[in-house]
Write a protein that holds these residues in place. Structure first.
Motif, mmCIF file in Angstrom:
data_model
loop_
_atom_site.group_PDB
_atom_site.id
_atom_site.type_symbol
_atom_site.label_atom_id
_atom_site.label_comp_id
_atom_site.label_asym_id
_atom_site.label_seq_id
_atom_site.Cartn_x
_atom_site.Cartn_y
_atom_site.Cartn_z
ATOM 1 N N LEU A 7 -43.034 24.525 1.451
ATOM 2 C CA LEU A 7 -42.080 23.769 2.270
ATOM 3 C C LEU A 7 -42.716 22.441 2.667
ATOM 4 O O LEU A 7 -43.932 22.368 2.877
ATOM 5 N N GLY A 8 -41.880 21.445 2.802
ATOM 6 C CA GLY A 8 -42.419 20.109 3.102
ATOM 7 C C GLY A 8 -43.370 19.685 2.002
ATOM 8 O O GLY A 8 -44.401 19.065 2.274
ATOM 9 N N GLY A 9 -43.017 20.038 0.763
ATOM 10 C CA GLY A 9 -43.953 19.880 -0.346
ATOM 11 C C GLY A 9 -43.917 18.522 -1.023
ATOM 12 O O GLY A 9 -44.617 18.316 -2.026
ATOM 13 N N ASP A 35 -34.260 19.742 0.073
ATOM 14 C CA ASP A 35 -34.088 21.125 -0.392
ATOM 15 C C ASP A 35 -33.926 22.091 0.780
ATOM 16 O O ASP A 35 -33.130 23.014 0.737
ATOM 17 N N ILE A 36 -34.753 21.909 1.790
ATOM 18 C CA ILE A 36 -34.668 22.783 2.962
ATOM 19 C C ILE A 36 -35.190 22.043 4.185
ATOM 20 O O ILE A 36 -36.316 21.542 4.202
ATOM 21 N N ILE A 43 -28.736 25.762 6.268
ATOM 22 C CA ILE A 43 -29.451 25.358 5.050
ATOM 23 C C ILE A 43 -30.566 26.348 4.718
ATOM 24 O O ILE A 43 -30.796 26.687 3.552
ATOM 25 N N VAL A 44 -31.238 26.830 5.756
ATOM 26 C CA VAL A 44 -32.295 27.822 5.528
ATOM 27 C C VAL A 44 -31.715 29.045 4.812
ATOM 28 O O VAL A 44 -32.300 29.556 3.848
ATOM 29 N N LYS A 45 -30.558 29.487 5.286
ATOM 30 C CA LYS A 45 -29.948 30.681 4.672
ATOM 31 C C LYS A 45 -29.548 30.428 3.223
ATOM 32 O O LYS A 45 -29.735 31.295 2.363
ATOM 33 N N LYS A 46 -29.008 29.248 2.956
ATOM 34 C CA LYS A 46 -28.668 28.915 1.565
ATOM 35 C C LYS A 46 -29.915 28.895 0.691
ATOM 36 O O LYS A 46 -29.913 29.389 -0.436
#
Lengths: 215, 215, 215, 215
Positions: A7-9, A35-36, A43-46
């Protein structure tokens, strides 16, 4: 092939970790804020519908702008509660980490020595560190290592935003410099590459001898 | 070529570190108890006459037999004060660590969660950890990283001496097993090999998620 | 009548504790350095021949002059090992604390945030804090409470020796002043007077919000 | 006359604190859950309209029922985020603590040694402890002391709910018993009564020697 979600990549420490994991042939999904965005639970759930499992998970997100206690609004608290805490909880409740995997949390040295300007970050990152510590014992049963890396001052865009005079600030640091994101990237890579598993349930300050607390 | 001195380098964790450093072509002096017994300050001084500098120093020594507080004699206290604390202080006062080097301290997870049977070890290893933390800020000026590794239950002869029924004990651990010395060896190697320098002034529990304190 | 022995009871924090315990009619032996110097183990043993039991014990002693690591001699280490650590161990091995009693340790905030000028104090006071923590669980069985008070900057002769410009220094403190010995004296008195027993096995920073570590 | 507001002041630890403060003639508002439920931010704001200042504030609230991580819903997280964290933040942002006053936070020993069944409590109480630590330095300027009391197992209705067999559980504790709410009440009273001000920015485990972490 080992899969990884970072994440935060797409920038800073997250980007450095993504690239170092790619260098050892991991199949890395370097998630950008597009992306997230963990502050948006929808959005997290998607994201979790599309990403159901991984070998390596790196929980990483930027923090809020510097804001002192009396200026923080209820909306601020709620937004960063989602971004720094609740989003990560929802992810761990749902995603499957494969046996023998790793979860890295990139928190901050302010969880141990809290900073008035980073009070939101100090609070919610500490809160999530509690959750992460508790879960490390469960994950251990599946040979999954949980490693909390707590960076001090690292040479990222964010640090440059937070610090007025970076040159002067660096002189005040024990090593006379900021840490480089690549040092954290290489550290993560080295643990994975060497299959070091017994390092788990630990919070590792990564701050160039800057902290003052004994442990 | 990078030089390294590993105290207690002939067995257990010290041996694993020695071998992993050799594998990346360090010139390792793996000191056995015959080479240097830190409980004997005269021997420590002789050792320092022969070993004046190094790139990497690993401060490592076994602890005393398990003994509860009321059974410990004045001689015990003084012996282990030398072995676990004062011998290491004399070494750091005299040996030259070359710029860009590393000092690894192998302490124990009992410094954070002290153990009644290992009370001597808890006390003197904590004392030396204070010294090491303070010095990390000085060494930082010469780009020398100081890393305190605090192992939990590791698969060594010593653990087998201390634990009655190792099989049963392992079942009580989060990972269901002891850590392997090689995991610590590889961890040390990985830090050196990747030139990770900003990890300094830190105490790293290496205990398979066994500790309960949050940080 | 409740009996109390206060080491270092003739000045500073020890004196304040002695007087506050007298004010609630404790029978206080305020031991001066002439009565017991814990750096001399022979004297410690004689003291223990004369003082075999007590209801309340206050383990308190001044620290060494400020000295940086590379200036400390072997004799310094050994002297303060006795004064700050081993003398206290011998006392606890031998003296009887009566059921329902109290042991107060006056350590220092440098055990948690070590200070380069007070490196000896940081090391040996931390070592003894480990012993004290372990023993608190044993003493609990006899309803004896063990309380480690870790003072920050207190208005004593010693602080005036250590600090060059006390006026300036005070301005740098969160409360704008040093703590008063009487505040610690009253704190100890209040615990005894109110028969608070469940406060045990704890280290209490007493430093006017000066420390930075979260706990 | 000294005024005090005690949240959760109608039962358990809060009630004991209220009564002990009344015994020294404080004008105590012992707020019940009917007066203020910190999980409802609207009610918190109304409460703050009616209670604009105080000399002593006790931040205290029960925690959630025991629930393991994977059973916690988004609503649970949000509710207890309000109750254990955000409600307290809103209070401190708005209420005036008079110069020379006190703020006591009643948190829990699980902030330092987190408990899987009390994961919500571990997380949000730790988060608020970060805020409270940071603010202690500001409040110090107005001679207001901030004291975080972290109780272990105390003899309250809540403990009886959480523990199946209290008799058996007590035997496992170092003192062989739960702590009494009155011990905490008396502790708070003693600090106020003796005007102890330099005790601030500190977290005090109140757990009968039950915790295992050194500090």
């Amino acid at each position: 092939m080992t899969s990884a979600i970072v994440l935060g990549g797409s920038r800073g420490i997250g980007k450095a970790i993504s690239e170092s994991l790619k260098s050892i042939n991991c199949d890395v999904f370097a998630a950008s804020k597009g992306d997230i965005d963990t502050s948006d639970l929808g959005i997290v759930k998607k994201f979790l519908d599309a990403h159901k499992e991984t070998d390596i998970l790196v929980l990483n997100t930027g923090g809020p702008k510097a804001k002192e206690f009396f200026d923080i609004t209820e909306d601020d608290w709620n937004k960063y509660h989602n971004q720094l805490f609740l989003g990560f909880c929802l992810i761990l409740q749902k995603i499957r980490i494969n046996e023998g995997g790793y979860i890295f949390l990139i928190s901050s040295s302010v969880i141990k020595e809290p900073n008035p300007k980073l009070i939101i970050s100090s609070a919610y990152r500490a809160a999530f560190s509690e959750v992460f510590k508790i879960l490390s014992k469960d994950y251990a049963k599946k040979n999954i290592s949980c490693i909390n890396i707590a960076p001090g001052p690292i040479n990222t865009d964010r640090t440059k935003e937070l610090i007025d005079n970076v040159e002067e600030f660096q002189k005040s640091l024990p090593m006379g410099r900021l840490g480089e994101p690549e040092e954290i990237g290489n550290f993560v890579k080295a643990i994975v590459e060497n299959k070091i598993k017994y390092l788990s349930g630990v919070t590792i300050n990564f701050d160039g001898a800057n902290s003052n607390y004994i442990f």
